[in-house]
Design a protein around this motif. Structure first.
Motif, PDB file in Angstrom:
ATOM      1  N   VAL A  68     -10.183  21.057  -8.372  1.00 51.87           N
ATOM      2  CA  VAL A  68     -10.046  20.301  -9.616  1.00 51.87           C
ATOM      3  C   VAL A  68     -11.137  19.234  -9.641  1.00 51.87           C
ATOM      4  O   VAL A  68     -11.192  18.360  -8.779  1.00 51.87           O
ATOM      5  N   ILE A  69     -12.009  19.354 -10.600  1.00 49.74           N
ATOM      6  CA  ILE A  69     -13.120  18.418 -10.703  1.00 49.74           C
ATOM      7  C   ILE A  69     -12.834  17.444 -11.829  1.00 49.74           C
ATOM      8  O   ILE A  69     -12.500  17.848 -12.952  1.00 49.74           O
ATOM      9  N   ALA A  70     -12.907  16.190 -11.504  1.00 51.35           N
ATOM     10  CA  ALA A  70     -12.645  15.180 -12.527  1.00 51.35           C
ATOM     11  C   ALA A  70     -13.689  15.285 -13.640  1.00 51.35           C
ATOM     12  O   ALA A  70     -14.871  15.479 -13.369  1.00 51.35           O
ATOM     13  N   PRO A  71     -13.250  15.215 -14.896  1.00 52.96           N
ATOM     14  CA  PRO A  71     -14.220  15.301 -15.998  1.00 52.96           C
ATOM     15  C   PRO A  71     -15.172  14.112 -15.963  1.00 52.96           C
ATOM     16  O   PRO A  71     -14.806  13.018 -15.522  1.00 52.96           O
ATOM     17  N   PRO A  72     -16.401  14.326 -16.392  1.00 56.90           N
ATOM     18  CA  PRO A  72     -17.355  13.200 -16.378  1.00 56.90           C
ATOM     19  C   PRO A  72     -16.919  12.107 -17.333  1.00 56.90           C
ATOM     20  O   PRO A  72     -16.290  12.364 -18.361  1.00 56.90           O
ATOM     21  N   LYS A  73     -17.242  10.911 -16.956  1.00 55.62           N
ATOM     22  CA  LYS A  73     -16.913   9.788 -17.826  1.00 55.62           C
ATOM     23  C   LYS A  73     -17.779   9.836 -19.083  1.00 55.62           C
ATOM     24  O   LYS A  73     -18.959  10.170 -19.009  1.00 55.62           O
ATOM     25  N   PRO A  74     -17.177   9.542 -20.226  1.00 54.97           N
ATOM     26  CA  PRO A  74     -18.000   9.549 -21.448  1.00 54.97           C
ATOM     27  C   PRO A  74     -19.050   8.456 -21.379  1.00 54.97           C
ATOM     28  O   PRO A  74     -18.832   7.415 -20.749  1.00 54.97           O
ATOM     29  N   PRO A  75     -20.210   8.687 -21.995  1.00 50.25           N
ATOM     30  CA  PRO A  75     -21.243   7.644 -21.969  1.00 50.25           C
ATOM     31  C   PRO A  75     -20.770   6.411 -22.712  1.00 50.25           C
ATOM     32  O   PRO A  75     -19.944   6.507 -23.636  1.00 50.25           O
ATOM     33  N   PRO A  76     -21.226   5.254 -22.309  1.00 50.51           N
ATOM     34  CA  PRO A  76     -20.829   4.036 -23.026  1.00 50.51           C
ATOM     35  C   PRO A  76     -21.315   4.096 -24.465  1.00 50.51           C
ATOM     36  O   PRO A  76     -22.321   4.746 -24.762  1.00 50.51           O
ATOM     37  N   PRO A  77     -20.583   3.469 -25.367  1.00 46.89           N
ATOM     38  CA  PRO A  77     -21.026   3.492 -26.771  1.00 46.89           C
ATOM     39  C   PRO A  77     -22.397   2.856 -26.922  1.00 46.89           C
ATOM     40  O   PRO A  77     -22.750   1.919 -26.212  1.00 46.89           O
ATOM     41  N   ALA A  78     -23.172   3.421 -27.837  1.00 52.95           N
ATOM     42  CA  ALA A  78     -24.508   2.897 -28.063  1.00 52.95           C
ATOM     43  C   ALA A  78     -24.437   1.447 -28.535  1.00 52.95           C
ATOM     44  O   ALA A  78     -23.595   1.096 -29.358  1.00 52.95           O
ATOM     45  N   ARG A  79     -25.309   0.644 -27.984  1.00 46.14           N
ATOM     46  CA  ARG A  79     -25.322  -0.752 -28.367  1.00 46.14           C
ATOM     47  C   ARG A  79     -25.958  -0.904 -29.749  1.00 46.14           C
ATOM     48  O   ARG A  79     -27.035  -0.385 -30.010  1.00 46.14           O
ATOM     49  N   ARG A  80     -25.267  -1.571 -30.635  1.00 44.84           N
ATOM     50  CA  ARG A  80     -25.739  -1.714 -32.003  1.00 44.84           C
ATOM     51  C   ARG A  80     -26.540  -3.001 -32.136  1.00 44.84           C
ATOM     52  O   ARG A  80     -26.112  -4.047 -31.676  1.00 44.84           O
ATOM     53  N   THR A  81     -27.692  -2.869 -32.729  1.00 42.82           N
ATOM     54  CA  THR A  81     -28.551  -4.027 -32.947  1.00 42.82           C
ATOM     55  C   THR A  81     -28.565  -4.346 -34.431  1.00 42.82           C
ATOM     56  O   THR A  81     -28.681  -3.454 -35.261  1.00 42.82           O
ATOM     57  N   THR A  82     -28.406  -5.613 -34.753  1.00 38.76           N
ATOM     58  CA  THR A  82     -28.407  -6.030 -36.153  1.00 38.76           C
ATOM     59  C   THR A  82     -29.347  -7.216 -36.331  1.00 38.76           C
ATOM     60  O   THR A  82     -29.732  -7.881 -35.370  1.00 38.76           O
ATOM     61  N   GLY A  83     -29.717  -7.477 -37.583  1.00 41.96           N
ATOM     62  CA  GLY A  83     -30.563  -8.623 -37.884  1.00 41.96           C
ATOM     63  C   GLY A  83     -30.797  -8.705 -39.379  1.00 41.96           C
ATOM     64  O   GLY A  83     -30.170  -7.996 -40.165  1.00 41.96           O
ATOM     65  N   VAL A 134       0.872  -1.177   0.000  1.00 41.68           N
ATOM     66  CA  VAL A 134       0.000   0.000   0.000  1.00 41.68           C
ATOM     67  C   VAL A 134       0.911   1.229   0.000  1.00 41.68           C
ATOM     68  O   VAL A 134       1.588   1.512   0.991  1.00 41.68           O
ATOM     69  N   SER A 135       0.911   1.944  -1.117  1.00 36.04           N
ATOM     70  CA  SER A 135       1.853   3.055  -1.267  1.00 36.04           C
ATOM     71  C   SER A 135       1.279   4.394  -0.826  1.00 36.04           C
ATOM     72  O   SER A 135       2.016   5.274  -0.403  1.00 36.04           O
ATOM     73  N   SER A 136      -0.048   4.557  -0.946  1.00 36.91           N
ATOM     74  CA  SER A 136      -0.635   5.850  -0.585  1.00 36.91           C
ATOM     75  C   SER A 136      -2.142   5.731  -0.575  1.00 36.91           C
ATOM     76  O   SER A 136      -2.709   4.773  -1.092  1.00 36.91           O
ATOM     77  N   ARG A 137      -2.781   6.761   0.027  1.00 36.95           N
ATOM     78  CA  ARG A 137      -4.212   6.876  -0.119  1.00 36.95           C
ATOM     79  C   ARG A 137      -4.514   7.485  -1.478  1.00 36.95           C
ATOM     80  O   ARG A 137      -3.678   8.165  -2.071  1.00 36.95           O
ATOM     81  N   SER A 138      -5.734   7.259  -1.984  1.00 41.76           N
ATOM     82  CA  SER A 138      -6.128   7.769  -3.284  1.00 41.76           C
ATOM     83  C   SER A 138      -7.368   8.633  -3.130  1.00 41.76           C
ATOM     84  O   SER A 138      -8.285   8.276  -2.391  1.00 41.76           O
ATOM     85  N   THR A 139      -7.388   9.781  -3.804  1.00 42.84           N
ATOM     86  CA  THR A 139      -8.547  10.669  -3.770  1.00 42.84           C
ATOM     87  C   THR A 139      -8.937  11.049  -5.177  1.00 42.84           C
ATOM     88  O   THR A 139      -8.117  11.008  -6.096  1.00 42.84           O
ATOM     89  N   ALA A 140     -10.209  11.431  -5.349  1.00 47.40           N
ATOM     90  CA  ALA A 140     -10.704  11.798  -6.675  1.00 47.40           C
ATOM     91  C   ALA A 140     -10.145  13.139  -7.141  1.00 47.40           C
ATOM     92  O   ALA A 140     -10.061  13.403  -8.333  1.00 47.40           O
ATOM     93  N   GLN A 141      -9.731  14.007  -6.157  1.00 43.81           N
ATOM     94  CA  GLN A 141      -9.173  15.300  -6.513  1.00 43.81           C
ATOM     95  C   GLN A 141      -8.222  15.736  -5.398  1.00 43.81           C
ATOM     96  O   GLN A 141      -8.273  15.208  -4.288  1.00 43.81           O
ATOM     97  N   PRO A 142      -7.337  16.704  -5.659  1.00 41.09           N
ATOM     98  CA  PRO A 142      -6.374  17.126  -4.633  1.00 41.09           C
ATOM     99  C   PRO A 142      -7.062  17.654  -3.380  1.00 41.09           C
ATOM    100  O   PRO A 142      -8.102  18.305  -3.448  1.00 41.09           O
ATOM    101  N   ARG A 143      -6.453  17.365  -2.209  1.00 40.56           N
ATOM    102  CA  ARG A 143      -6.972  17.884  -0.945  1.00 40.56           C
ATOM    103  C   ARG A 143      -6.608  19.368  -0.817  1.00 40.56           C
ATOM    104  O   ARG A 143      -5.504  19.779  -1.195  1.00 40.56           O
ATOM    105  N   PRO A 144      -7.499  20.214  -0.290  1.00 42.05           N
ATOM    106  CA  PRO A 144      -7.163  21.629  -0.097  1.00 42.05           C
ATOM    107  C   PRO A 144      -6.089  21.801   0.976  1.00 42.05           C
ATOM    108  O   PRO A 144      -6.065  21.079   1.985  1.00 42.05           O
ATOM    109  N   ARG A 145      -5.213  22.767   0.762  1.00 41.57           N
ATOM    110  CA  ARG A 145      -4.116  23.006   1.708  1.00 41.57           C
ATOM    111  C   ARG A 145      -4.463  24.043   2.770  1.00 41.57           C
ATOM    112  O   ARG A 145      -3.856  24.081   3.826  1.00 41.57           O
ATOM    113  N   THR A 146      -5.453  24.894   2.464  1.00 46.62           N
ATOM    114  CA  THR A 146      -5.873  25.907   3.429  1.00 46.62           C
ATOM    115  C   THR A 146      -7.389  25.953   3.492  1.00 46.62           C
ATOM    116  O   THR A 146      -8.080  25.461   2.595  1.00 46.62           O
ATOM    117  N   GLY A 147      -7.908  26.521   4.555  1.00 44.93           N
ATOM    118  CA  GLY A 147      -9.343  26.668   4.723  1.00 44.93           C
ATOM    119  C   GLY A 147      -9.656  27.828   5.643  1.00 44.93           C
ATOM    120  O   GLY A 147      -8.753  28.491   6.189  1.00 44.93           O
TER     121      GLY A 147
END
Length: 273
Positions: free
Chosen positions: A100-115, A25-38
């Motif tokens: 710093v806000i993580a960018p939203p994940k792109p939507p999954p590709p549309a499922r293609r239906t064939t027949g 275990v090398s470090s804790r992980s966060t979604a964005q940097p922790r603030p240094r002042t408040g």
């Protein structure tokens, strides 16, 4: 490093190639940097923690040095995974960089239906201008093209509206079943048939309304029923209620959709959406 239950952490795996891997275990992980002042927003009497607002979030922070009063700008330490106030800061909170806000994940590709959908011709006939449909050479639902003895004829297969459910879907492949080649014209030589798509669901009063083509295909002498691939653009016309026609030279013909050749004019349309 101090961690608590539920903390997300970064884990490194190492191996020498023999035996099991080692996890570190090398470090804790966060979604964005922790603030240094408040900024101090509340100092409860007798409490070991104070309220600190940082980057739009209010935290319960442990006091390491103090005392602190409302609106003090303070340094924050996150060494144990929780905020600790470790001293006053001379930096205004207004100078803090935006979170710093993580960018939203792109939507999954549309499922293609064939027949695919298959269908048989509901009718096939030959059109001759002087006599109309079925009047040429004892037609019997045969399909002719070209000119012979001064008579110019065209042939067609009709499908009604059986493919209308495919309107709006992309037709990716059009397969067509020919009939037995007739022993007419120069039947001992190869003959080029010229295929068109027409817009008539049923037999019209006059000739068919041909809007796409020609697509050429050469039949050998005595050629039997054969699956051929027509242009994709024919598919949309067929789905809207159209059909297949042959017209032009040379003079040649094939068996239509009869009990002798029930598969003549059959279609298979591959689709996707």
């Amino acid at each position: 490093m101090v961690v608590d239950d539920g903390d997300p952490v970064t884990v490194e795996f190492t191996t020498a190639g023999i035996g099991q891997s080692k996890a570190h275990v090398s470090s804790r992980s966060t979604a964005q940097p922790r603030p240094r002042t408040g900024r101090v927003t509340q100092v409860p009497a007798g409490s070991p923690t104070i309220k600190v607002e940082a980057a739009g979030v209010t935290y319960d922070a442990e006091q390491v040095e103090g005392p602190y009063v409302l609106d003090d700008v303070v340094h924050l330490d996150w060494g144990a995974g929780r905020p600790r106030v470790i001293g006053k800061s001379t930096i205004s909170t207004s100078s803090q960089p935006p979170a710093v806000i993580a960018p939203p994940k792109p939507p999954p590709p549309a499922r293609r239906t064939t027949g695919y959908q298959s269908g048989a011709a509901t009718r096939s006939r030959t059109y001759w201008a002087p006599g109309g449909w079925g009047s040429y050479a004892g037609d019997g639902n045969k399909v002719h093209q070209g000119t012979y003895g001064g008579a110019t004829v065209t042939g067609a297969w009709f499908y009604g509206t059986q493919f209308r459910n495919l309107v709006g879907r992309r037709i990716t492949k059009v397969q067509f079943r020919t009939g037995d080649r007739l022993a007419i014209g120069n039947h001992g030589l190869p003959a080029t048939f010229r295929f068109y798509a027409h817009t008539n669901p049923t037999q019209p009063g006059g000739d068919t309304n041909r809007t796409a083509g020609p697509f050429t295909w050469t039949a050998a002498p005595g050629q039997g029923p054969t699956w051929i691939e027509l242009p994709e653009e024919f598919g949309d016309i067929i789905a809207a209620g159209g059909g297949i026609a042959i017209a032009g030279e040379p003079y040649a013909g094939m068996q239509g959709a009869t009990s002798r050749s029930p598969e003549s004019g059959a279609l298979i349309l591959d689709w996707s959406y």
